[in-house]
Motif scaffolding. Structure first.
Motif, PDB file in Angstrom:
ATOM      1  N   ILE A 145       0.854  -1.190   0.000  1.00 33.83           N
ATOM      2  CA  ILE A 145       0.000   0.000   0.000  1.00 33.83           C
ATOM      3  C   ILE A 145       0.886   1.236   0.000  1.00 33.83           C
ATOM      4  CG2 ILE A 145      -1.772   1.298   1.247  1.00 33.83           C
ATOM      5  CD1 ILE A 145      -2.622  -1.326   2.563  1.00 33.83           C
ATOM      6  N   HIS A 146       0.619   2.181  -0.912  1.00 28.20           N
ATOM      7  CA  HIS A 146       1.342   3.445  -0.969  1.00 28.20           C
ATOM      8  C   HIS A 146       0.445   4.572  -0.447  1.00 28.20           C
ATOM      9  CE1 HIS A 146       4.631   1.914  -3.488  1.00 28.20           C
ATOM     10  NE2 HIS A 146       3.712   1.267  -4.162  1.00 28.20           N
ATOM     11  N   THR A 147       0.981   5.420   0.417  1.00 29.75           N
ATOM     12  CA  THR A 147       0.268   6.630   0.814  1.00 29.75           C
ATOM     13  C   THR A 147       1.050   7.885   0.438  1.00 29.75           C
ATOM     14  OG1 THR A 147       1.242   6.761   3.051  1.00 29.75           O
ATOM     15  CG2 THR A 147      -0.753   5.416   2.784  1.00 29.75           C
ATOM     16  N   PHE A 148       2.111   7.715  -0.349  1.00 29.91           N
ATOM     17  CA  PHE A 148       2.905   8.860  -0.802  1.00 29.91           C
ATOM     18  C   PHE A 148       3.293   8.636  -2.250  1.00 29.91           C
ATOM     19  CE2 PHE A 148       6.895  11.283  -1.283  1.00 29.91           C
ATOM     20  CZ  PHE A 148       6.439  12.533  -0.879  1.00 29.91           C
ATOM     21  N   PRO A 149       3.160   9.645  -3.108  1.00 28.70           N
ATOM     22  CA  PRO A 149       3.336   9.404  -4.549  1.00 28.70           C
ATOM     23  C   PRO A 149       4.772   9.189  -4.994  1.00 28.70           C
ATOM     24  CG  PRO A 149       2.918  11.730  -4.129  1.00 28.70           C
ATOM     25  CD  PRO A 149       2.682  11.011  -2.831  1.00 28.70           C
ATOM     26  N   GLN A 150       5.747   9.692  -4.275  1.00 30.67           N
ATOM     27  CA  GLN A 150       7.114   9.593  -4.768  1.00 30.67           C
ATOM     28  C   GLN A 150       7.600   8.156  -4.819  1.00 30.67           C
ATOM     29  OE1 GLN A 150       9.798  12.408  -3.050  1.00 30.67           O
ATOM     30  NE2 GLN A 150      11.604  11.505  -3.963  1.00 30.67           N
ATOM     31  N   VAL A 151       7.003   7.277  -4.024  1.00 28.70           N
ATOM     32  CA  VAL A 151       7.402   5.871  -4.045  1.00 28.70           C
ATOM     33  C   VAL A 151       6.302   4.999  -4.646  1.00 28.70           C
ATOM     34  CG1 VAL A 151       9.019   6.030  -2.131  1.00 28.70           C
ATOM     35  CG2 VAL A 151       6.610   5.623  -1.655  1.00 28.70           C
ATOM     36  N   THR A 152       5.457   5.570  -5.478  1.00 26.58           N
ATOM     37  CA  THR A 152       4.445   4.787  -6.182  1.00 26.58           C
ATOM     38  C   THR A 152       5.113   4.043  -7.320  1.00 26.58           C
ATOM     39  OG1 THR A 152       2.746   6.404  -5.643  1.00 26.58           O
ATOM     40  CG2 THR A 152       2.264   4.884  -7.427  1.00 26.58           C
ATOM     41  N   ILE A 153       5.313   2.740  -7.155  1.00 25.55           N
ATOM     42  CA  ILE A 153       6.014   1.943  -8.159  1.00 25.55           C
ATOM     43  C   ILE A 153       5.069   0.887  -8.703  1.00 25.55           C
ATOM     44  CG2 ILE A 153       8.240   2.311  -7.070  1.00 25.55           C
ATOM     45  CD1 ILE A 153       7.994  -0.574  -5.990  1.00 25.55           C
ATOM     46  N   SER A 154       5.477   0.297  -9.794  1.00 25.95           N
ATOM     47  CA  SER A 154       4.667  -0.752 -10.395  1.00 25.95           C
ATOM     48  C   SER A 154       4.886  -2.071  -9.664  1.00 25.95           C
ATOM     49  CB  SER A 154       5.048  -0.900 -11.867  1.00 25.95           C
ATOM     50  OG  SER A 154       6.396  -1.303 -11.962  1.00 25.95           O
ATOM     51  N   ARG A 155       4.080  -3.059 -10.063  1.00 28.00           N
ATOM     52  CA  ARG A 155       4.232  -4.394  -9.485  1.00 28.00           C
ATOM     53  C   ARG A 155       5.679  -4.870  -9.667  1.00 28.00           C
ATOM     54  NH1 ARG A 155       0.183  -8.176  -9.120  1.00 28.00           N
ATOM     55  NH2 ARG A 155      -1.056  -7.018 -10.632  1.00 28.00           N
ATOM     56  N   VAL A 207      -0.429  -4.127  -5.724  1.00 23.49           N
ATOM     57  CA  VAL A 207       0.033  -2.794  -5.339  1.00 23.49           C
ATOM     58  C   VAL A 207      -1.160  -1.850  -5.392  1.00 23.49           C
ATOM     59  CG1 VAL A 207       1.554  -0.869  -5.929  1.00 23.49           C
ATOM     60  CG2 VAL A 207       2.346  -3.225  -6.243  1.00 23.49           C
ATOM     61  N   VAL A 208      -1.401  -1.113  -4.297  1.00 25.64           N
ATOM     62  CA  VAL A 208      -2.496  -0.147  -4.276  1.00 25.64           C
ATOM     63  C   VAL A 208      -1.967   1.205  -3.819  1.00 25.64           C
ATOM     64  CG1 VAL A 208      -4.119  -1.999  -3.725  1.00 25.64           C
ATOM     65  CG2 VAL A 208      -3.267  -0.536  -1.886  1.00 25.64           C
ATOM     66  N   THR A 209      -2.667   2.250  -4.226  1.00 26.49           N
ATOM     67  CA  THR A 209      -2.276   3.620  -3.896  1.00 26.49           C
ATOM     68  C   THR A 209      -3.456   4.338  -3.247  1.00 26.49           C
ATOM     69  OG1 THR A 209      -0.605   3.836  -5.636  1.00 26.49           O
ATOM     70  CG2 THR A 209      -1.635   5.860  -4.875  1.00 26.49           C
ATOM     71  N   VAL A 210      -3.198   4.980  -2.121  1.00 23.91           N
ATOM     72  CA  VAL A 210      -4.204   5.771  -1.414  1.00 23.91           C
ATOM     73  C   VAL A 210      -3.839   7.239  -1.582  1.00 23.91           C
ATOM     74  CG1 VAL A 210      -5.306   6.237   0.803  1.00 23.91           C
ATOM     75  CG2 VAL A 210      -4.532   3.911   0.255  1.00 23.91           C
ATOM     76  N   LEU A 211      -4.612   7.969  -2.372  1.00 24.85           N
ATOM     77  CA  LEU A 211      -4.331   9.389  -2.602  1.00 24.85           C
ATOM     78  C   LEU A 211      -4.732  10.196  -1.376  1.00 24.85           C
ATOM     79  CD1 LEU A 211      -4.486   8.200  -5.581  1.00 24.85           C
ATOM     80  CD2 LEU A 211      -5.062  10.525  -6.272  1.00 24.85           C
ATOM     81  N   THR A 212      -3.858  11.090  -0.948  1.00 24.46           N
ATOM     82  CA  THR A 212      -4.104  11.876   0.265  1.00 24.46           C
ATOM     83  C   THR A 212      -4.303  13.355  -0.039  1.00 24.46           C
ATOM     84  OG1 THR A 212      -1.706  12.023   0.632  1.00 24.46           O
ATOM     85  CG2 THR A 212      -2.885  10.263   1.774  1.00 24.46           C
ATOM     86  N   ASP A 213      -4.670  13.673  -1.272  1.00 23.15           N
ATOM     87  CA  ASP A 213      -4.987  15.051  -1.662  1.00 23.15           C
ATOM     88  C   ASP A 213      -6.294  15.079  -2.432  1.00 23.15           C
ATOM     89  OD1 ASP A 213      -2.836  16.796  -0.721  1.00 23.15           O
ATOM     90  OD2 ASP A 213      -1.528  15.674  -2.073  1.00 23.15           O
TER      91      ASP A 213
END
Length: 383
Positions: A111-121, A132-138
């Motif tokens: 789980i990603h909560t920060f975009p700079q380390v949003t990577i692919s599988r 891999v999932v991303t939680v946008l915080t904006d």
């Protein structure tokens, strides 16, 4: 590997406190769901500690010294593609460290909560097949959040989902969950009584909560406090966070002011929000979501260019917030809301329309219903 409980890795970053708060909110809900192995990793700090401290310093200074430069970079890269040069560089930061970590820990979900380390599988790097999932915080969408290898996006609003679809993300990968908050922000929805405070507020005055984030970075705190002090119907609580010099300065300045309270870092800010008439703050995504959860009218003061200005403009466009750039205008707008019941009711309705309670629960339930369940079925089938 068959585990009785999944092992889940949450990647965050310590730029401000919002991304870590979101990570903790998800962690708390996972543990309530019975997940025992939840790993939190500040990847940038672990992989490049010196670079992490330097970029954190520059990030904080950008708000004070050169906000328009930061905003220019943000706007220029807002629609970047993940395979662009800049996007590729961002998504490779800490990748070697992460690959080694994945090989060692073998998480079932990332789980990603920060975009700079949003990577692919990361199949090609470590042999893992963890979703891999991303939680946008904006409330504003920057291209660095988006990557074709992400299996699920959790976003704050339907507008964000529409924009992500327009940028090429399949609709079925996007869930409008809201931004995850700590469990005590859902108490308002459950009708529970607020906890007692450590300060004494005047019940005959409306409380204005002035908060500049964990680092007390909002400008003109002194001037705002002095201006609001002149209003006989108001009292002000100023939260300085970890900014000790600011706290000491304001404490000395308002030591003889019975209706201005100055505090440092407050662990359970929800207790103050529940008793406040409105909030004056900088528009970080987590802070905005906390105010919405408490039904608290927002006055966003001098939003800096970048994601915070994007957040502010979005809330203003929805009629849920007012943007101000000087203490006089700010005080006038607060008093207008205070004395105009129709305007106050309208703002509260618009805030409620944006509310997404129990976001962490929504996210975790979806993870178990879809991604984790699918992974377990593949393991059992021998794929």
């Amino acid at each position: 590997m068959n585990r009785p409980s999944p092992r889940i890795l949450i990647l965050y970053a310590s730029y401000g406190s919002g991304h870590l708060q979101a990570a903790h909110a998800i962690e708390a809900q996972l543990r309530r769901k019975g997940v025992r192995e939840v790993l939190l990793l500040d990847l940038m700090a672990e992989a490049h500690p010196f670079l992490n401290e330097m970029t954190k310093f520059l990030y904080m200074q950008s708000f004070k010294s050169f906000p328009y430069l930061y905003g220019w970079i943000y706007d220029k890269t807002k629609h970047m593609k993940p395979d662009s040069l800049f996007g590729t560089l961002l998504h490779r930061v800490g990748l070697a460290k992460l690959s080694r970590y994945l090989c060692r820990e073998e998480p079932d979900l990332i789980i990603h909560t920060f975009p700079q380390v949003t990577i692919s599988r990361p199949n090609g790097q470590s042999g893992q097949s963890a979703p891999v999932v991303t939680v946008l915080t904006d409330y504003d969408l920057h291209g660095r959040w988006l990557h074709p290898g992400v299996d699920r996006y959790y976003v704050a609003t339907d507008d964000l989902k529409r924009e992500a679809i327009e940028r090429g993300i399949p609709s079925e990968r996007i869930i409008v969950s809201g931004i995850p908050l700590m469990p005590f922000f859902d108490l308002r929805q459950n009708g529970q009584d607020p906890e007692p405070l450590d300060i004494r507020l005047d019940p005959g005055r409306k409380t204005v909560l002035l908060m500049g984030g964990a680092y007390g970075a909002i400008q003109n705190c002194m001037e705002i406090g002095k201006r609001l002090e002149c209003e006989p119907e108001l009292q002000t609580v100023i939260i300085c966070g970890w900014n000790k010099p600011l706290c000491e300065q304001l404490t000395a300045a308002f030591k003889d002011s019975p209706h201005v309270h100055v505090l440092g870092y407050v662990e359970r800010i929800s207790r103050l929000m529940e008793r406040s008439f409105c909030m004056v703050t900088k528009p970080g995504g987590i802070t905005i979501s906390e105010c919405i959860a408490c039904g608290l009218p927002l006055f966003l003061y001098r939003p800096v260019p970048g994601q915070e200005r994007g957040n502010a403009l979005y809330l203003e466009s929805k009629g849920a917030a007012t943007i101000s750039y000087d203490p006089e205008h700010l005080a006038v707008r607060i008093c207008h809301l205070l004395r105009n019941r129709e305007a106050l009711d309208s703002v509260k309705r618009r805030i409620d329309a944006l509310s997404k309670p129990h976001a962490a629960e929504t996210i975790v339930d979806d993870l178990f219903a879809n991604l984790l369940q699918s992974k377990r079925e593949l393991e059992l089938s021998g794929v």
